[in-house]
Design a protein around this motif. Structure first.
Motif, PDB file in Angstrom:
ATOM      1  N   TYR A   1      77.947 137.427  33.311  1.00  0.00           N
ATOM      2  CA  TYR A   1      77.116 136.494  34.086  1.00  0.00           C
ATOM      3  C   TYR A   1      77.898 135.298  34.625  1.00  0.00           C
ATOM      4  CZ  TYR A   1      73.734 138.504  30.653  1.00  0.00           C
ATOM      5  OH  TYR A   1      73.002 139.319  29.835  1.00  0.00           O
ATOM      6  N   ALA A   2      79.103 135.086  34.136  1.00  0.00           N
ATOM      7  CA  ALA A   2      79.816 133.823  34.325  1.00  0.00           C
ATOM      8  C   ALA A   2      79.889 133.394  35.784  1.00  0.00           C
ATOM      9  CB  ALA A   2      81.222 133.939  33.747  1.00  0.00           C
ATOM     10  N   GLY A   3      79.409 132.182  36.038  1.00  0.00           N
ATOM     11  CA  GLY A   3      79.472 131.596  37.364  1.00  0.00           C
ATOM     12  C   GLY A   3      78.469 132.138  38.351  1.00  0.00           C
ATOM     13  N   LYS A   4      77.661 133.108  37.945  1.00  0.00           N
ATOM     14  CA  LYS A   4      76.714 133.744  38.862  1.00  0.00           C
ATOM     15  C   LYS A   4      75.259 133.494  38.466  1.00  0.00           C
ATOM     16  CE  LYS A   4      80.357 135.943  40.587  1.00  0.00           C
ATOM     17  NZ  LYS A   4      81.330 135.788  39.501  1.00  0.00           N
ATOM     18  N   VAL A   5      75.007 133.402  37.173  1.00  0.00           N
ATOM     19  CA  VAL A   5      73.648 133.241  36.646  1.00  0.00           C
ATOM     20  C   VAL A   5      73.522 131.848  36.035  1.00  0.00           C
ATOM     21  CG1 VAL A   5      72.006 134.098  34.913  1.00  0.00           C
ATOM     22  CG2 VAL A   5      73.432 135.709  36.200  1.00  0.00           C
ATOM     23  N   PRO A   6      72.420 131.118  36.294  1.00  0.00           N
ATOM     24  CA  PRO A   6      72.239 129.796  35.688  1.00  0.00           C
ATOM     25  C   PRO A   6      72.365 129.849  34.170  1.00  0.00           C
ATOM     26  CG  PRO A   6      70.576 130.184  37.366  1.00  0.00           C
ATOM     27  CD  PRO A   6      71.301 131.485  37.177  1.00  0.00           C
TER      28      PRO A   6
ATOM     29  N   PHE B   1      68.186 146.573  56.701  1.00  0.00           N
ATOM     30  CA  PHE B   1      69.358 146.382  55.850  1.00  0.00           C
ATOM     31  C   PHE B   1      69.887 144.969  56.065  1.00  0.00           C
ATOM     32  CE2 PHE B   1      74.132 147.345  55.411  1.00  0.00           C
ATOM     33  CZ  PHE B   1      74.119 147.063  54.044  1.00  0.00           C
ATOM     34  N   GLU B   2      69.974 144.214  54.971  1.00  0.00           N
ATOM     35  CA  GLU B   2      70.473 142.845  55.036  1.00  0.00           C
ATOM     36  C   GLU B   2      71.704 142.709  54.137  1.00  0.00           C
ATOM     37  OE1 GLU B   2      69.629 140.196  56.765  1.00  0.00           O
ATOM     38  OE2 GLU B   2      67.907 141.090  57.823  1.00  0.00           O
ATOM     39  N   THR B   3      72.758 142.135  54.702  1.00  0.00           N
ATOM     40  CA  THR B   3      73.986 141.884  53.962  1.00  0.00           C
ATOM     41  C   THR B   3      74.136 140.392  53.709  1.00  0.00           C
ATOM     42  OG1 THR B   3      75.085 143.797  54.969  1.00  0.00           O
ATOM     43  CG2 THR B   3      76.498 142.106  54.006  1.00  0.00           C
ATOM     44  N   LEU B   4      74.435 140.029  52.456  1.00  0.00           N
ATOM     45  CA  LEU B   4      74.629 138.624  52.090  1.00  0.00           C
ATOM     46  C   LEU B   4      76.120 138.378  51.868  1.00  0.00           C
ATOM     47  CD1 LEU B   4      71.676 138.060  49.573  1.00  0.00           C
ATOM     48  CD2 LEU B   4      71.674 138.047  52.080  1.00  0.00           C
ATOM     49  N   PRO B   5      76.805 137.728  52.804  1.00  0.00           N
ATOM     50  CA  PRO B   5      78.246 137.496  52.664  1.00  0.00           C
ATOM     51  C   PRO B   5      78.544 136.526  51.512  1.00  0.00           C
ATOM     52  CG  PRO B   5      77.521 137.210  54.944  1.00  0.00           C
ATOM     53  CD  PRO B   5      76.290 137.262  54.097  1.00  0.00           C
ATOM     54  N   GLY B   6      79.598 136.818  50.767  1.00  0.00           N
ATOM     55  CA  GLY B   6      80.067 135.911  49.736  1.00  0.00           C
ATOM     56  C   GLY B   6      79.226 135.839  48.485  1.00  0.00           C
TER      57      GLY B   6
ATOM     58  N   GLU C   1      69.432 135.717  41.317  1.00  0.00           N
ATOM     59  CA  GLU C   1      69.695 134.402  40.737  1.00  0.00           C
ATOM     60  C   GLU C   1      70.779 133.628  41.481  1.00  0.00           C
ATOM     61  OE1 GLU C   1      68.776 134.694  36.093  1.00  0.00           O
ATOM     62  OE2 GLU C   1      69.933 136.395  36.829  1.00  0.00           O
ATOM     63  N   GLU C   2      71.663 134.316  42.166  1.00  0.00           N
ATOM     64  CA  GLU C   2      72.714 133.610  42.899  1.00  0.00           C
ATOM     65  C   GLU C   2      72.256 133.193  44.295  1.00  0.00           C
ATOM     66  OE1 GLU C   2      77.433 134.124  44.119  1.00  0.00           O
ATOM     67  OE2 GLU C   2      76.415 135.698  42.959  1.00  0.00           O
ATOM     68  N   ALA C   3      71.373 133.970  44.893  1.00  0.00           N
ATOM     69  CA  ALA C   3      70.842 133.651  46.221  1.00  0.00           C
ATOM     70  C   ALA C   3      69.323 133.751  46.201  1.00  0.00           C
ATOM     71  CB  ALA C   3      71.434 134.587  47.263  1.00  0.00           C
ATOM     72  N   PRO C   4      68.658 132.990  45.325  1.00  0.00           N
ATOM     73  CA  PRO C   4      67.215 133.180  45.124  1.00  0.00           C
ATOM     74  C   PRO C   4      66.369 132.850  46.343  1.00  0.00           C
ATOM     75  CG  PRO C   4      67.978 131.203  43.998  1.00  0.00           C
ATOM     76  CD  PRO C   4      69.205 131.928  44.461  1.00  0.00           C
ATOM     77  N   ASP C   5      66.714 131.788  47.046  1.00  0.00           N
ATOM     78  CA  ASP C   5      65.887 131.394  48.195  1.00  0.00           C
ATOM     79  C   ASP C   5      66.008 132.397  49.335  1.00  0.00           C
ATOM     80  OD1 ASP C   5      65.102 129.159  46.770  1.00  0.00           O
ATOM     81  OD2 ASP C   5      66.629 127.857  47.651  1.00  0.00           O
ATOM     82  N   THR C   6      67.214 132.887  49.571  1.00  0.00           N
ATOM     83  CA  THR C   6      67.412 133.891  50.621  1.00  0.00           C
ATOM     84  C   THR C   6      66.653 135.165  50.294  1.00  0.00           C
ATOM     85  OG1 THR C   6      69.591 133.006  51.169  1.00  0.00           O
ATOM     86  CG2 THR C   6      69.116 135.260  51.857  1.00  0.00           C
ATOM     87  N   LEU C   7      66.753 135.616  49.054  1.00  0.00           N
ATOM     88  CA  LEU C   7      66.045 136.833  48.670  1.00  0.00           C
ATOM     89  C   LEU C   7      64.536 136.644  48.752  1.00  0.00           C
ATOM     90  CD1 LEU C   7      66.043 139.721  47.688  1.00  0.00           C
ATOM     91  CD2 LEU C   7      66.260 138.880  45.345  1.00  0.00           C
ATOM     92  N   SER C   8      64.029 135.506  48.324  1.00  0.00           N
ATOM     93  CA  SER C   8      62.589 135.255  48.415  1.00  0.00           C
ATOM     94  C   SER C   8      62.123 135.293  49.858  1.00  0.00           C
ATOM     95  CB  SER C   8      62.259 133.895  47.787  1.00  0.00           C
ATOM     96  OG  SER C   8      62.528 133.888  46.405  1.00  0.00           O
ATOM     97  N   ARG C   9      62.905 134.696  50.759  1.00  0.00           N
ATOM     98  CA  ARG C   9      62.536 134.716  52.174  1.00  0.00           C
ATOM     99  C   ARG C   9      62.499 136.138  52.713  1.00  0.00           C
ATOM    100  NH1 ARG C   9      65.640 135.311  56.419  1.00  0.00           N
ATOM    101  NH2 ARG C   9      67.563 134.775  55.298  1.00  0.00           N
ATOM    102  N   LEU C  10      63.510 136.931  52.372  1.00  0.00           N
ATOM    103  CA  LEU C  10      63.550 138.317  52.847  1.00  0.00           C
ATOM    104  C   LEU C  10      62.384 139.133  52.301  1.00  0.00           C
ATOM    105  CD1 LEU C  10      67.385 138.975  52.536  1.00  0.00           C
ATOM    106  CD2 LEU C  10      66.069 138.711  54.654  1.00  0.00           C
ATOM    107  N   LEU C  11      62.054 138.929  51.043  1.00  0.00           N
ATOM    108  CA  LEU C  11      60.906 139.624  50.449  1.00  0.00           C
ATOM    109  C   LEU C  11      59.621 139.271  51.183  1.00  0.00           C
ATOM    110  CD1 LEU C  11      61.661 139.351  46.640  1.00  0.00           C
ATOM    111  CD2 LEU C  11      60.988 141.455  47.808  1.00  0.00           C
TER     112      LEU C  11
END
Length: 293
Positions: free
Chosen positions: A173-178, A247-252, A259-269
């Motif tokens: 999880y290191a550096g990716k999950v709160p 199909f959506e690609t999240l760079p970086g 958990e790393e891009a929660p707002d982006t994923l919520s918007r896409l959902l």
């Protein structure tokens, strides 16, 4: 967000949930090595838009559904769990999203039960057919998937992962999950039998049969720094969806998208649900607050 206990013939599933009782039903499936808590930001966002959201701790993660035999974690039983949970919730149709192993279960469920799955959102995990093709032909994907052999064939994997204050497990999880999420997962999986049950998903053997193309409206979200799934199966997935596909690609972003891009994923959902308000169709989009069942 509240806690639920969902009783089925297989046992009692723990879950977290939020949203109005008459909201549009959405089921969220977590992956390894997490729990339904992985979706906490999406649960909040979807509930705020009128959805009734449930994220269960899946088979092996819920203490009340923790069989010992690896064979009891085969894909057909994991799909049966989804059906049993939604039937207990009284959902004849529902939107389904899954990440990692939860994504695999979501693909198989959408294929097996297109009449019940309103929309599918797969996060990180490509279609199983696309992944199988990549494992046959793509050296990059074969390299990314080698960890599964170790986890599947080494009985001491869980002992190693939990040694020294779960140092190896924490490193995933290191550096990716709160950090609060890391502590919750480590605490949960350190309980007797929990990590072995989670690893039994890898040890269960091949699925009972083949999976074909999915017909329901599908959103697939993949990230460029995913260590488990490379670009070959990600690109190939489109060939395995016969219904409307995005199909959506999240760079970086790494493998831990919820958990790393929660707002982006919520918007896409939310965009995906709004685009496919009617059961299994691209039409009948609901109003912006998405309260339709």
């Amino acid at each position: 967000m509240k806690e639920l206990n969902i009783s089925t013939a297989a046992g009692v599933f723990d879950a977290c949930a939020a949203g109005p009782p008459d909201g549009r039903p959405v089921l969220l499936l977590h992956g390894f090595p997490q729990t339904g808590l992985a979706w906490r930001r999406q649960i909040k966002a979807l509930a705020a838009h009128g959805c009734l959201v449930v994220a269960p701790d899946q088979r092996g993660y819920s203490p009340g559904v923790r069989p010992r035999r690896p064979g009891d974690y085969r894909m057909s039983l994991l799909v049966d769990d989804v059906v049993a949970i939604t039937e207990e919730l009284g959902w004849p149709a529902f939107d389904l999203a899954g990440h990692d192993w939860g994504g695999a279960v979501a693909w198989w469920t959408a294929h097996a039960h297109p009449g019940r799955v309103r929309t599918l959102t797969a996060v990180s995990t490509p279609h199983p057919g696309a992944l199988a093709a990549a494992l046959r032909t793509d050296e990059d994907q074969r390299g990314r998937s080698r960890y599964m052999i170790d986890w599947r064939e080494t009985p001491a994997t869980e002992e190693r992962m939990l040694a020294h204050d779960a140092r190896e497990l924490r490193a995933l999880y290191a550096g990716k999950v709160p950090q609060d999420g890391v502590e919750a997962y480590v605490r949960h999986l350190s309980r007797p039998g929990a990590l072995t049950a989670a690893l039994n998903w890898y040890r269960a053997g091949r699925p009972d049969g083949a999976i074909g193309a999915v017909e329901v409206p599908t959103l697939y979200v993949w990230s460029t720094r995913d260590s488990a799934f490379g670009p070959a199966p990600a690109r190939e997935t489109e060939r395995w969806v016969d219904g409307p596909y995005r199909f959506e690609t999240l760079p970086g972003v790494s493998h831990w998208i919820p958990e790393e891009a929660p707002d982006t994923l919520s918007r896409l959902l939310l965009e995906h649900l709004a685009a496919h308000g009617g059961h299994g169709t691209a039409g009948d989009a609901p109003s912006a607050d998405l309260p339709k069942r």
